[in-house]
Motif scaffolding. Structure first.
Motif, short mmCIF file in Angstrom:
data_model
loop_
_atom_site.label_atom_id
_atom_site.label_comp_id
_atom_site.label_asym_id
_atom_site.label_seq_id
_atom_site.Cartn_x
_atom_site.Cartn_y
_atom_site.Cartn_z
N PHE A 179 0.71 -1.08 -0.22
CA PHE A 179 0.16 0.17 -0.20
C PHE A 179 0.76 1.19 0.46
CE2 PHE A 179 -1.62 3.16 2.89
CZ PHE A 179 -3.09 3.48 1.80
N ALA A 180 2.56 1.25 0.46
CA ALA A 180 3.19 2.50 0.40
C ALA A 180 4.33 2.04 1.15
CB ALA A 180 2.12 3.31 1.61
N SER A 181 5.20 2.26 0.35
CA SER A 181 6.28 1.96 0.60
C SER A 181 7.12 2.56 1.18
CB SER A 181 7.25 1.31 -1.20
OG SER A 181 7.48 2.80 -1.80
N PRO A 182 8.49 2.57 1.41
CA PRO A 182 9.36 3.66 1.74
C PRO A 182 9.77 4.14 1.18
CG PRO A 182 10.53 1.43 3.10
CD PRO A 182 9.02 1.42 1.24
N GLU A 183 9.54 4.28 -0.22
CA GLU A 183 10.19 5.36 -1.27
C GLU A 183 8.70 5.96 -1.50
OE1 GLU A 183 12.84 2.58 -0.65
OE2 GLU A 183 10.33 1.80 -1.34
N ASN A 184 7.24 5.85 -1.59
CA ASN A 184 6.10 6.37 -1.86
C ASN A 184 5.61 6.74 -1.07
OD1 ASN A 184 4.67 3.83 -1.21
ND2 ASN A 184 4.08 3.67 -3.53
N VAL A 185 6.11 6.78 0.24
CA VAL A 185 4.86 7.06 1.33
C VAL A 185 4.26 8.07 1.25
CG1 VAL A 185 6.72 7.10 3.04
CG2 VAL A 185 4.83 5.99 4.39
N SER A 186 5.27 9.74 1.12
CA SER A 186 4.60 10.59 1.16
C SER A 186 3.91 11.04 0.10
CB SER A 186 6.24 11.05 0.89
OG SER A 186 7.26 11.14 2.01
N GLU A 187 4.59 10.76 -0.67
CA GLU A 187 2.94 10.57 -2.10
C GLU A 187 2.08 10.27 -1.52
OE1 GLU A 187 1.85 8.70 -6.40
OE2 GLU A 187 4.27 8.49 -5.40
N VAL A 188 1.71 9.54 -1.01
CA VAL A 188 0.59 8.36 -0.29
C VAL A 188 -0.05 9.33 1.18
CG1 VAL A 188 -0.85 6.22 0.32
CG2 VAL A 188 1.49 6.49 -1.30
N TYR A 189 0.59 9.65 1.71
CA TYR A 189 0.39 10.21 2.69
C TYR A 189 -0.50 10.94 1.65
CZ TYR A 189 0.39 13.17 7.13
OH TYR A 189 0.54 14.10 8.29
N SER A 190 0.29 12.46 1.24
CA SER A 190 -0.27 13.40 0.69
C SER A 190 -1.83 13.31 -0.18
CB SER A 190 0.58 13.82 -0.09
OG SER A 190 1.48 14.77 0.29
N ARG A 191 -1.93 12.35 -0.12
CA ARG A 191 -3.33 11.60 -1.17
C ARG A 191 -4.27 11.40 0.00
NH1 ARG A 191 -1.59 7.14 -4.06
NH2 ARG A 191 -2.55 5.71 -2.76
#
Length: 383
Positions: free
Chosen positions: A283-295
């Motif tokens: 669902f959210a990897s260390p690499e894209n966690v900020s993007e998922v959080y913002s969404r």
């Protein structure tokens, strides 16, 4: 919080005797004798009995709520939990913050909830009853006076509290035995980075894994409540996301999926907790966690006020275009009250926060450029 939890393991005043082995010598040898002495000297039990009708009102709400979704039936059907006794402890003799309640007393395993329903939580609109009985505030702030008079909402709030704590019971042992739990701390770190002040006053952020187990409990609560009132589930999810739990909607879906699988296979839901934890990386990897959080996390006043702590300055703006001069004056007074509350709100921050009140005509480009959208609080009549 430890004192409050251990009080749940004792009988009512004035005896206040441990119901099971506590292994907490200071509590048993020092604290309880002092509490018993206080109860006797103040004749506290008589005081309680004089107000029994009021306390009975809370118990009626709990009873009605539990009839809509009895824990023994729901937990057996949805989580494969059997041979457990359920208890709800509402300790109106001693104010206790809500906890999961899972001791083993005289060989009987007990699950349930104990304590008073907290007020400052990731929960939708409060009710008059909740407002009157709440015992916790946030850093001494005045309690939010906005409430709904609704017996049905009373019952949903109390039912949600019970199933949140049962969510802990069914998931926490598996979460804390998961060998790779620390590898998921980036979920909590994303919240702490965006809202550092929130992570200071909510104790669940004090460890890097605390909000992970809160997320599982919130998801179980949402899943249970969806069987009673689906219209309540969406605002509950949005409030939890506003608190930073960007994974909670996804986690609700996984909870529903594995609860269904539990019924089909006959395996308890707890058997699938590790699998859900494994899937969190998808669902959210260390690499894209900020993007998922913002969404997933909406822009809210909570995030704005948190940003103000980081910037060290907040401007509270009130309008001056009201054709009624008394309306403009009311807006100014409202802005001043907001500023006073914010000063209290920021009192626990690590550095001073300058809270400024300005009419809209005096707001400068420098104010807007320096603070951005997220740290300008606007006061309007009726808001």
């Amino acid at each position: 919080m430890n004192l409050e939890y251990y009080l749940l393991l004792c009988s009512n005043p004035p005896e206040i005797e441990p119901l099971t082995q506590l292994n907490y010598p200071w509590f048993e040898d020092t604290f309880l004798p002092a509490l018993r002495e206080f109860a006797r000297e103040t004749n506290f039990t008589s005081f309680y009995r004089a107000h029994e009708n009021y306390y009975a009102g809370d118990l009626r709400i709990y009873e009605n709520a539990l009839r809509t979704l009895p824990p023994d039936e729901f937990m057996g059907r949805s989580a494969g939990v059997h041979d457990v006794t359920y208890e709800l402890l509402h300790p109106y003799l001693v104010a206790v913050h809500g906890h999961s309640f899972s001791p083993k007393i005289n060989g009987t395993e007990i699950w349930g909830a104990g304590g008073m329903l907290p007020l400052v939580r990731r929960t939708p609109q409060r009710t008059l009853r909740n407002y009157k009985t709440a015992r916790d505030t946030m850093f001494g702030l005045p309690l939010n006076g906005d409430y709904v008079v609704s017996e049905n909402l009373n019952e949903l709030l109390y039912l949600g509290f019970v199933y949140h704590e049962l969510g802990h019971d069914v998931t926490v042992p598996e979460i804390y035995s998961y060998p790779n739990l620390t590898s998921l701390t980036y979920f909590v770190d994303a919240i702490r980075e965006d809202m550092p002040y929130l992570s200071r006053y909510d104790m669940h952020f004090w460890s890097r894994t605390g909000m992970l187990y809160e997320g599982f409990a919130d998801a179980w609560e949402n899943y249970a409540i969806s069987h009673v009132n689906e219209n309540y589930t969406l605002p509950a999810i949005n409030m939890q996301k506003a608190w930073g739990e960007f994974w909670v909607e996804w986690l609700l879906n996984r909870t529903a999926y594995y609860s269904k699988l539990s019924r089909e296979t006959g395996r308890p839901f707890s058997d699938y907790v590790w699998k859900i934890l494994d899937e969190m990386r998808k669902f959210a990897s260390p690499e894209n966690v900020s993007e998922v959080y913002s969404r997933e996390v909406p822009v809210t006043p909570l995030r704005a006020f948190d940003r103000g702590a980081g910037l060290g300055r907040v401007v509270v703006v009130y309008g001056t275009a009201n054709p009624d001069p008394s309306g403009t004056e009311k807006d100014r007074e409202t802005a001043k009250r907001i500023a006073e509350n914010l000063e209290k709100f920021y009192s626990q921050w690590t550095s001073p926060v300058n809270v400024v009140v300005k009419p809209d005509v005096n707001v400068t480009e420098s104010d807007l450029g320096e603070l951005s959208y997220s740290s300008v609080a606007r006061s309007r009549t009726g808001l």
